[in-house]
Design a protein around this motif. Structure first.
Motif, short mmCIF file in Angstrom:
data_model
loop_
_atom_site.label_atom_id
_atom_site.label_comp_id
_atom_site.label_asym_id
_atom_site.label_seq_id
_atom_site.Cartn_x
_atom_site.Cartn_y
_atom_site.Cartn_z
N LEU A 346 0.85 -1.18 0.00
CA LEU A 346 0.00 0.00 0.00
C LEU A 346 0.89 1.23 0.00
O LEU A 346 1.97 1.25 0.59
N TRP A 347 0.41 2.26 -0.68
CA TRP A 347 1.14 3.52 -0.82
C TRP A 347 0.30 4.65 -0.25
O TRP A 347 -0.92 4.69 -0.42
N GLY A 348 0.98 5.58 0.41
CA GLY A 348 0.30 6.76 0.93
C GLY A 348 0.90 8.01 0.31
O GLY A 348 2.13 8.14 0.20
N SER A 349 0.06 8.94 -0.12
CA SER A 349 0.55 10.18 -0.74
C SER A 349 1.16 11.10 0.31
O SER A 349 1.07 10.86 1.52
N LYS A 350 1.76 12.14 -0.14
CA LYS A 350 2.25 13.20 0.74
C LYS A 350 1.05 13.78 1.48
O LYS A 350 -0.04 13.92 0.92
N THR A 351 1.21 14.13 2.74
CA THR A 351 0.11 14.67 3.54
C THR A 351 -0.48 15.91 2.88
O THR A 351 0.24 16.86 2.57
N GLY A 352 -1.79 15.89 2.66
CA GLY A 352 -2.48 17.02 2.08
C GLY A 352 -2.31 17.18 0.58
O GLY A 352 -2.85 18.11 -0.01
N GLU A 353 -1.55 16.27 -0.05
CA GLU A 353 -1.32 16.35 -1.50
C GLU A 353 -1.57 14.99 -2.13
O GLU A 353 -0.64 14.20 -2.33
N PRO A 354 -2.81 14.69 -2.48
CA PRO A 354 -3.14 13.35 -3.00
C PRO A 354 -2.52 13.00 -4.34
O PRO A 354 -2.54 11.84 -4.74
N LEU A 355 -1.94 13.98 -5.03
CA LEU A 355 -1.34 13.72 -6.33
C LEU A 355 0.17 13.48 -6.24
O LEU A 355 0.81 13.21 -7.25
N GLU A 356 0.74 13.57 -5.04
CA GLU A 356 2.19 13.48 -4.88
C GLU A 356 2.58 12.20 -4.13
O GLU A 356 2.26 12.04 -2.95
N PHE A 357 3.27 11.28 -4.83
CA PHE A 357 3.69 10.02 -4.23
C PHE A 357 5.22 9.88 -4.23
O PHE A 357 5.74 8.77 -4.35
N LEU A 358 5.93 11.00 -4.09
CA LEU A 358 7.38 10.96 -3.99
C LEU A 358 7.76 10.49 -2.59
O LEU A 358 7.58 11.21 -1.61
N ILE A 359 8.26 9.27 -2.49
CA ILE A 359 8.54 8.65 -1.20
C ILE A 359 9.79 9.26 -0.58
O ILE A 359 10.80 9.47 -1.25
N GLY A 360 9.70 9.57 0.71
CA GLY A 360 10.84 10.16 1.41
C GLY A 360 10.88 9.71 2.86
O GLY A 360 10.28 8.69 3.23
N THR A 361 11.57 10.49 3.69
CA THR A 361 11.71 10.13 5.11
C THR A 361 11.12 11.16 6.05
O THR A 361 11.02 10.91 7.25
N LEU A 362 10.73 12.32 5.54
CA LEU A 362 10.09 13.32 6.39
C LEU A 362 8.69 12.86 6.78
O LEU A 362 8.06 12.07 6.06
N ASP A 363 8.18 13.37 7.89
CA ASP A 363 6.90 12.90 8.41
C ASP A 363 5.75 13.08 7.42
O ASP A 363 4.81 12.28 7.42
N ASP A 364 5.80 14.12 6.60
CA ASP A 364 4.69 14.36 5.66
C ASP A 364 4.98 13.82 4.27
O ASP A 364 4.19 14.01 3.35
N ASP A 365 6.11 13.13 4.08
CA ASP A 365 6.42 12.54 2.78
C ASP A 365 5.54 11.33 2.48
O ASP A 365 4.95 10.73 3.38
N ALA A 366 5.47 10.97 1.21
CA ALA A 366 4.76 9.76 0.81
C ALA A 366 5.49 8.53 1.33
O ALA A 366 6.69 8.59 1.65
#
Length: 520
Positions: A346-366
């Motif tokens: 399962l994948w989660g988008s960036k918080t508040g940005e449903p079109l952004e799935f750039l995976i990262g390590t920050l809390d609001d990253d995908a």
């Protein structure tokens, strides 16, 4: 001895299975009936005749099935959408069709319509199916709707290699060195040496390059044939050569990536390169040695990166690997899950940005997570459901996904709990208050998945225990009605209609059977 008759004060237990007749020891037995047809059991105990049905309109093609989906814009405005084979029509709440009659084209066949999932956000409905790129449905006016591919800024990506529409011929299909692989047209580059060719169970590592059509390979796992069909084999991993960027900063800045041996392809445009702790998106192809791009995340330096220290990554949602089968909104993220290639991810988008799935390590990253059952089996995710925790309903069992006590899910903070082992069918679940009702894998049992504070986890009791006969042909679809009685309407595979009056606070689980024209 005189005969006595016992008065029955209510029907809050609904229909009782023939198998349970005579079981006076069951607490709900006195409130049950052998048959309750075309009536509704009420939460306060009585039963009333159900409302009749009314013919509103014909589907576009009565010889095919179709599906009605509600689209709610506000408390005062909603529509009913009829999805059929490659079309969508719009109806008003009173059942009248939007004038025209208004209709738009969709990419969904009738088979896909019956199994697609959907989730409505603030201003759009998102539709998911493994065989179709995720679509976004938007409302502008009753006769102006837009259904188009979701314009994602970034799709989830990984080092997955490529499939090529070129047939291969192997000199031998058995394990060993010195085998040759010959392509039907130019496909191989010098830096492919070290990469793997994968076809079904077969695996071969390229050990030498002769030309763009011929390479030498060592077969590690035998192939089933020397003839490998076009489009069926994968050239795995990343070009095995040194990659040198000419810049490390800033984000959004231009960069050129130069290889020491031919390795770039024109099809690499749009892919991503992880290099020197940074990320580059390829935007232009110059030659097999040079591509240009933009810096997405700053690099630690512009130093040359040797083979195996950098990766070339592609979108994992594609026509070959499939698209998400399900999606929902949870904690201000769009959650999507269950592709063909990655059925348990399962994948989660960036918080508040449903079109952004750039995976990262920050809390609001995908983020991306893969479920792993206790028995280590792959669990195909059929549905993700937003509850007090994020629920993943799979073929093999039910899971909860959460960030911890009073903490959200983040790329570095996730806990996945195996909750119940029943397995879920492909019938879309319904939410009834704080419970998620789902049809068990075989389609006969209806279970209510709810959180138990005493157990600090979820339970999924069977609601059909005392009426197992009523779903004999299998559950085909479900819908929840809140008023005037809390009812779950269920369509069966036979065409019959049944309902269950459900009020867990009053301990009411009452099944009823309904006769309609056309049912078996």
């Amino acid at each position: 001895m005189a005969k006595t008759k016992q008065l029955q004060g209510n029907f809050s237990a609904g229909v009782l299975s023939p198998e349970a007749m005579g079981r006076v020891d069951i607490a709900r037995y006195p409130n049950a009936a052998r048959r309750l047809r075309n009536v509704i059991s009420r939460t306060l105990g009585g039963a009333k005749k159900r409302a009749g049905t009314q013919y509103i309109a014909a589907t576009k093609n009565s010889s095919n099935r179709s599906r009605i989906i509600a689209y709610t814009i506000s408390k005062d405005l909603s529509y009913m959408l009829e999805f059929g084979n490659l079309y969508m029509r719009v109806f008003k709440p009173d059942g009248t069709q939007v004038a025209g009659p208004y209709e738009i084209v969709t990419p969904y066949t009738i088979a896909q319509v019956l199994t697609m999932d959907f989730s409505q956000g603030e201003d759009a409905m998102w539709i998911f199916h493994q065989g179709v790129y995720p679509q976004r449905l938007r409302y502008f006016a009753e006769n102006k709707w837009d259904l188009s591919p979701a314009p994602f800024t970034t799709l989830p990506f990984a080092e997955i290699g490529d499939y090529y529409a070129v047939a291969l011929t192997l000199s031998l299909a058995t394990v060993g060195t010195g085998r040759t692989a010959t392509a039907g047209s130019a496909v191989f580059l010098v830096s492919d040496v070290g990469r793997a060719i994968i076809w079904n169970a077969g695996l071969a590592v390229i050990t030498g390059w002769t030309s763009t059509t011929v390479v030498t390979v060592e077969i590690k796992i035998a192939f089933e044939s020397v003839n490998v069909p076009s489009g069926s084999w994968n050239l795995d991993s990343t070009p095995q050569t040194t990659n040198t960027p000419n810049a490390a900063t800033p984000v959004g800045g231009a960069v050129t990536l130069t290889l020491t041996a031919n390795g770039w392809r024109a099809t690499d445009v749009g892919k991503y390169v992880r290099i020197n702790s940074g990320l580059v998106k390829i935007t232009g192809y110059t030659s097999a040695l040079i591509v240009t791009g933009i810096i997405v995340r700053v690099l630690s330096s512009a130093a040359a990166a040797p083979a195996l220290s950098w990766t070339l990554e592609s979108a994992v949602w594609n026509a070959t690997y499939g698209y998400p089968a399900t999606g929902t909104f949870y904690e201000q993220r769009l959650i999507a899950a269950g592709t063909i290639k990655y059925p348990a991810t399962l994948w989660g988008s960036k918080t508040g940005e449903p079109l952004e799935f750039l995976i990262g390590t920050l809390d609001d990253d995908a983020f991306a997570y893969t479920l792993a059952g206790e028995d280590s089996q792959v669990n195909q995710i059929h549905f993700v459901v937003a509850s007090n925790r994020l629920l993943a309903l799979t073929y093999g069992g039910e899971f909860s996904v959460y960030g911890g006590v009073e903490k959200p899910i983040t790329p570095t903070n996730v806990q996945i709990g195996t909750e119940t082992p029943h397995g879920t069918s492909t019938v879309r679940p319904v939410q009834v208050r704080k419970e998620t009702l789902f049809a068990q894998r075989a389609g006969r049992k209806l279970r209510a998945m709810g959180f138990s504070a005493s157990e600090d986890g979820y339970k999924s009791p069977d609601l059909t225990t005392l009426a197992e006969h009523i779903t004999e042909s299998g559950i085909a679809c479900m819908a929840f009605q809140q008023e005037p009685e809390p009812l779950v309407w269920i369509g069966l595979n036979s065409g019959r209609l049944i309902s269950v009056t459900l009020d867990r606070d009053l301990e009411v689980i009452a099944w009823n059977d309904h006769e309609t024209d056309g049912a078996d």
